[in-house]
Scaffold this active site. Structure first.
Site, short mmCIF file in Angstrom:
data_model
loop_
_atom_site.label_atom_id
_atom_site.label_comp_id
_atom_site.label_asym_id
_atom_site.label_seq_id
_atom_site.Cartn_x
_atom_site.Cartn_y
_atom_site.Cartn_z
N HIS A 233 0.82 -1.21 0.00
CA HIS A 233 0.00 0.00 0.00
C HIS A 233 0.86 1.27 0.00
O HIS A 233 0.72 2.11 -0.88
CB HIS A 233 -1.07 0.06 1.09
CG HIS A 233 -1.86 1.32 0.89
ND1 HIS A 233 -2.76 1.45 -0.13
CD2 HIS A 233 -1.76 2.53 1.45
CE1 HIS A 233 -3.22 2.68 -0.15
NE2 HIS A 233 -2.62 3.37 0.79
N TYR A 237 1.82 5.53 -2.25
CA TYR A 237 2.09 6.91 -1.82
C TYR A 237 3.51 7.31 -2.16
O TYR A 237 3.80 8.49 -2.39
CB TYR A 237 1.76 7.08 -0.33
CG TYR A 237 0.28 7.03 -0.13
CD1 TYR A 237 -0.53 8.03 -0.68
CD2 TYR A 237 -0.33 5.97 0.52
CE1 TYR A 237 -1.90 7.97 -0.57
CE2 TYR A 237 -1.70 5.90 0.63
CZ TYR A 237 -2.48 6.91 0.08
OH TYR A 237 -3.84 6.84 0.17
N HIS A 384 -9.41 1.48 -11.53
CA HIS A 384 -9.11 2.43 -10.45
C HIS A 384 -7.66 2.93 -10.52
O HIS A 384 -7.41 4.12 -10.56
CB HIS A 384 -9.40 1.77 -9.10
CG HIS A 384 -8.64 2.36 -7.96
ND1 HIS A 384 -8.89 3.62 -7.48
CD2 HIS A 384 -7.63 1.86 -7.22
CE1 HIS A 384 -8.06 3.87 -6.48
NE2 HIS A 384 -7.28 2.83 -6.31
N PHE A 385 -6.69 1.99 -10.56
CA PHE A 385 -5.34 2.52 -10.37
C PHE A 385 -4.74 3.13 -11.63
O PHE A 385 -3.75 3.84 -11.54
CB PHE A 385 -4.40 1.50 -9.69
CG PHE A 385 -4.11 0.25 -10.45
CD1 PHE A 385 -3.42 0.25 -11.63
CD2 PHE A 385 -4.53 -0.97 -9.92
CE1 PHE A 385 -3.14 -0.91 -12.31
CE2 PHE A 385 -4.25 -2.15 -10.60
CZ PHE A 385 -3.56 -2.11 -11.79
N HIS A 386 -5.36 2.88 -12.81
CA HIS A 386 -4.86 3.65 -13.96
C HIS A 386 -5.23 5.12 -13.84
O HIS A 386 -4.54 5.97 -14.38
CB HIS A 386 -5.35 3.05 -15.28
CG HIS A 386 -4.53 1.87 -15.71
ND1 HIS A 386 -4.71 0.64 -15.18
CD2 HIS A 386 -3.48 1.76 -16.58
CE1 HIS A 386 -3.81 -0.20 -15.69
NE2 HIS A 386 -3.05 0.45 -16.53
N ARG A 449 -9.69 -9.44 -13.49
CA ARG A 449 -8.45 -8.81 -13.94
C ARG A 449 -7.44 -9.92 -14.24
O ARG A 449 -7.69 -11.10 -13.97
CB ARG A 449 -7.90 -7.85 -12.87
CG ARG A 449 -7.34 -8.56 -11.66
CD ARG A 449 -6.87 -7.60 -10.59
NE ARG A 449 -5.58 -6.99 -10.91
CZ ARG A 449 -4.80 -6.39 -10.02
NH1 ARG A 449 -5.16 -6.35 -8.73
NH2 ARG A 449 -3.65 -5.84 -10.37
N ARG A 450 -6.29 -9.53 -14.80
CA ARG A 450 -5.17 -10.45 -15.01
C ARG A 450 -5.60 -11.70 -15.78
O ARG A 450 -5.24 -12.82 -15.41
CB ARG A 450 -4.55 -10.86 -13.67
CG ARG A 450 -4.01 -9.70 -12.90
CD ARG A 450 -3.36 -10.11 -11.62
NE ARG A 450 -2.31 -9.16 -11.27
CZ ARG A 450 -1.56 -9.26 -10.18
NH1 ARG A 450 -1.73 -10.25 -9.35
NH2 ARG A 450 -0.63 -8.38 -9.94
C1 HEM Z 1 -0.70 3.04 -22.95
C2 HEM Z 1 -1.04 3.12 -21.71
C3 HEM Z 1 -1.61 1.96 -20.90
C4 HEM Z 1 -2.60 1.07 -21.22
C5 HEM Z 1 -3.41 1.01 -22.49
C6 HEM Z 1 -2.73 0.16 -20.09
C7 HEM Z 1 -3.62 -0.89 -20.03
C8 HEM Z 1 -3.69 -1.84 -19.01
C9 HEM Z 1 -4.66 -2.89 -18.88
C10 HEM Z 1 -5.81 -3.15 -19.84
C11 HEM Z 1 -4.35 -3.61 -17.76
C12 HEM Z 1 -5.09 -4.83 -17.20
C13 HEM Z 1 -4.46 -6.10 -17.60
C14 HEM Z 1 -4.99 -7.29 -16.85
O1 HEM Z 1 -5.47 -7.16 -15.71
O2 HEM Z 1 -4.92 -8.40 -17.40
C15 HEM Z 1 -3.18 -3.02 -17.18
C16 HEM Z 1 -2.56 -3.45 -16.02
C17 HEM Z 1 -1.66 -2.69 -15.30
N1 HEM Z 1 -1.15 -1.44 -15.65
FE1 HEM Z 1 -1.49 -0.45 -17.38
N2 HEM Z 1 -1.82 0.54 -19.14
C18 HEM Z 1 -1.13 1.63 -19.57
C19 HEM Z 1 -0.16 2.34 -18.88
C20 HEM Z 1 0.21 2.10 -17.57
C21 HEM Z 1 1.06 2.94 -16.78
C22 HEM Z 1 1.70 4.23 -17.26
C23 HEM Z 1 1.16 2.35 -15.56
C24 HEM Z 1 1.90 2.78 -14.34
C25 HEM Z 1 2.68 3.83 -14.24
C26 HEM Z 1 0.40 1.12 -15.60
C27 HEM Z 1 0.30 0.21 -14.57
C28 HEM Z 1 -0.35 -1.00 -14.63
C29 HEM Z 1 -0.32 -2.01 -13.58
C30 HEM Z 1 0.43 -1.91 -12.26
C31 HEM Z 1 -1.12 -3.06 -14.02
C32 HEM Z 1 -1.44 -4.35 -13.25
C33 HEM Z 1 -0.58 -5.47 -13.68
C34 HEM Z 1 -1.00 -6.76 -13.00
O3 HEM Z 1 -2.19 -6.94 -12.74
O4 HEM Z 1 -0.10 -7.55 -12.73
N3 HEM Z 1 -0.18 1.00 -16.83
N4 HEM Z 1 -2.80 -1.92 -17.95
CU LIG Z 2 -3.72 0.01 -1.02
#
Ligand code: HEM
Ligand SMILES: [Cu+2]
Length: 562
Positions: A233, A237, A384-386, A449-450
């Site tokens: 968590h 921050y 949420h976190f995006h 998710r995932r």
């Molecule tokens: C072009 C820009 C981006 C797109 C289209 C995008 C799209 C996505 C999508 C659709 C997921 C869900 C995948 C899943 O749950 O199977 C994901 C997961 C994630 N994204 Fe992004 N994302 C982008 C940029 C970013 C950026 C800039 C960050 C952080 C600075 C970020 C952090 C994450 C994280 C932490 C996850 C979770 C990974 C996991 O569940 O293991 N994303 N993203």
């Molecule tokens: Cu948290």
């Protein structure tokens, strides 16, 4: 431009911390660019469009959706965010105090980050650590992944030392004075991160490293997750507060105004020191083996840690309104139009803040114990976190290019580059909003998710409509990303330099109230005391559960399921 005698190398000789900051920043942007390349493919997947055969042709080392997702999470959420924090939260206090950080150790921290990243990248690229960026046991990655990640993260402990050391030197020269605002933020921030990082360090040293080296046979998944979320968590921050420091200390000036309250900014950071860490069970509401009473306590504490962000919303909104009225803005909302919407350094964080409103609302839902059972592990969570990290934090970092890069390198931003920057940040913001809508909505309809759901195209017919939003958002984001890469390279690779830009001061905002609000500021300046309170809160919130877990360890063997 007047002819100057100084050359860029003389600027770097006087301010070697500029080069160090630039190295952190550029490495961070390389990480977020590579990591984000997978994003549009993931967004397409969440529209049931399987573009992975294409991706595998473009990048033949990619073996699976999940390897791509691991790279996406690690490079964006761990590597980029940390490097940006190490750049901002060392450079800004150094410039505010007019002190040089210990440069030898500064470079040690950069090399630790770089080499740790390289080491972890090898098994990630060779598909030997497809365990996602949470790497929950018993999923078992290659030892080089855990070792590289550990060295990468430990590089921040050197940053902590650098800032505490500058603070100590400043205090020795200025006895009896209160800590200047930005330095106060940085000191509190790094102390918060020190307490926060202990969980992950314990998980690595006690379990993940010995396990991946073959010294112990198994790991207890519940203990591993509990230690992970001790850090997991507050790490958000750790991502967020460098952006907040920019929002408080620099954005009001770019808006044409001043920060309305120095003490309120300090109070927000102090509350983050106290409350960021003792809340991790809100990531374990669905875990067995943790007493519901403790889950309730963490749920309440999590609501408290929303308070400093709500305070931030008021302080920043007031500062922006003040700026607009100073520029002649009138009316209940008419003042908004007078803000400098032609400056990407202003627009990027402000759009990020707008997205932060629904982002924060979703966070309050997630924190509400039983409500989490509606959304836990669904597409709602990445929705949420995006908004938070891929929105506000990333946009603030992108916007910082337009004042920080000239300040570090002397390279000017041309009018065309400025306009391109505006297009990038608007597209990025719009794309994130559209995708976040789709992901939240799909999550409420039960889409996990995932998951490589495009491989089971008939599984979620109920989510056909929100999935259209995912693909639209993904396409907009792909365009934004490509334009961003082009824009960044065009600024960095130009040969024009105006040394005066690099000699200019960091554009810190003036403050209206404080630090003459002596009593509250002096109380908040007792940082050692508040640090001790923060440690005690963590021991109270985690101690009983961890003692119980450590006296009932049930290690299980590792698995490689990919
Ligand atoms: C072009 C820009 C981006 C797109 C289209 C995008 C799209 C996505 C999508 C659709 C997921 C869900 C995948 C899943 O749950 O199977 C994901 C997961 C994630 N994204 Fe992004 N994302 C982008 C940029 C970013 C950026 C800039 C960050 C952080 C600075 C970020 C952090 C994450 C994280 C932490 C996850 C979770 C990974 C996991 O569940 O293991 N994303 N993203
Ligand atoms: Cu948290």
């Amino acid at each position: 431009m007047a002819v100057r005698n100084l050359s860029m190398s003389q600027v770097y000789a006087a301010h070697p911390e500029k080069k160090l900051t630039l190295y952190f920043l550029v490495l961070g942007f390389v990480a977020v660019i590579v990591g984000s390349l997978f994003g549009p493919f993931q967004a397409l997947n969440y529209e049931n469009v399987d573009a992975y055969p294409l991706l595998k042709r473009l990048l033949p080392f990619v073996q699976s959706y999940y390897q791509g997702l691991t790279l996406h999470g690690v490079l964006n959420a761990i590597v980029f965010t940390q490097l940006f924090a190490q750049a901002i939260m060392v450079y800004l206090p150094a410039r505010e105090l007019g002190l040089k950080p210990n440069m030898t150790l500064g470079w040690v921290s950069w090399w630790m980050a770089f080499l740790g990243l390289l080491l972890a990248a090898l098994p990630l690229l060779s598909n030997d650590a497809t365990v996602l960026y949470t790497f929950y046991p018993p999923l078992k990655g290659h030892w080089a992944f855990y070792l590289g990640a550990s060295v990468f993260v430990l590089s921040t402990w050197v940053s902590i030392y650098l800032v505490l050391d500058m603070w100590r030197r400043w205090k020795a020269q200025n006895p009896g004075k209160t800590t200047p605002l930005v330095t106060y933020m940085a000191v509190v921030f790094w102390l918060m991160w020190f307490i926060a990082s202990i969980g992950l360090v314990l998980e690595s040293v006690l379990f993940l490293l010995p396990w991946s080296f073959g010294l112990i046979q198994g790991v207890d998944p519940l203990v591993a997750r509990t230690l992970f979320w001790w850090t997991g968590h507050p790490i958000v921050y750790f991502w967020l507060l460098p952006a907040y420091a920019i929002l408080y200390a620099i954005l009001p000036r770019q808006a044409g105004g001043k920060l309305v309250s120095d003490p309120m900014a300090r109070l927000a950071f102090l509350l983050f020191l106290l409350l960021s860490t003792p809340v991790g069970f809100h990531h374990q509401f669905a875990d067995p083996g943790i007493d519901p009473l403790w889950k309730m306590i963490h749920s309440v504490l999590t609501m408290f840690v929303a308070v400093p962000s709500l305070m931030t919303a008021f302080t920043l909104a007031a500062s922006l309104e003040l700026a607009a009225r100073m520029r002649g803005g009138k009316g209940l909302l008419g003042w908004i139009r007078t803000l400098p919407w032609d400056n990407p350094a202003f627009v990027a964080p402000v759009l990020g803040l707008l997205g932060f409103i629904p982002g924060g609302a979703g966070g309050m839902v997630n924190a509400s114990f039983t409500l989490d059972y509606v959304v836990h592990n669904t597409a709602w969570i990445p929705g949420h976190f995006h908004l938070q990290v891929a929105g506000l934090v990333t946009l603030t970092a992108m916007g910082s290019l337009y004042w920080l890069l000239p300040n570090l390198t002397g390279k000017p931003i041309s009018d065309g580059q400025r306009r391109l920057g505006l297009a990038v940040v608007w597209l990025w913001f719009i794309g994130m909003m559209i995708m976040a809508l789709g992901l939240h909505w799909a999550g409420l309809l039960g889409v996990p998710r995932r998951s490589y759901i495009a491989q089971v195209p008939d599984a979620y017919p109920q989510a056909a409509v929100p999935m259209v939003f995912n693909v639209l958002g993904g396409i907009v984001l792909l365009v934004a990303l490509l334009l961003f890469i082009y824009g960044l390279l065009s600024v960095l690779l130009q040969s024009r330099r105006e040394v005066a830009l690099a000699e200019a001061e960091v554009p810190f905002a003036e403050v209206i109230s404080g630090p003459e609000d002596r009593r509250s500021v002096a109380a908040m300046d007792r940082i050692g005391f508040w640090f001790a309170v923060a440690v005690i809160l963590v021991l109270l919130a985690y101690g009983p559960t961890l003692v119980q877990l450590f006296s009932n360890l049930n290690p299980v063997p590792g698995m490689r399921v990919w």
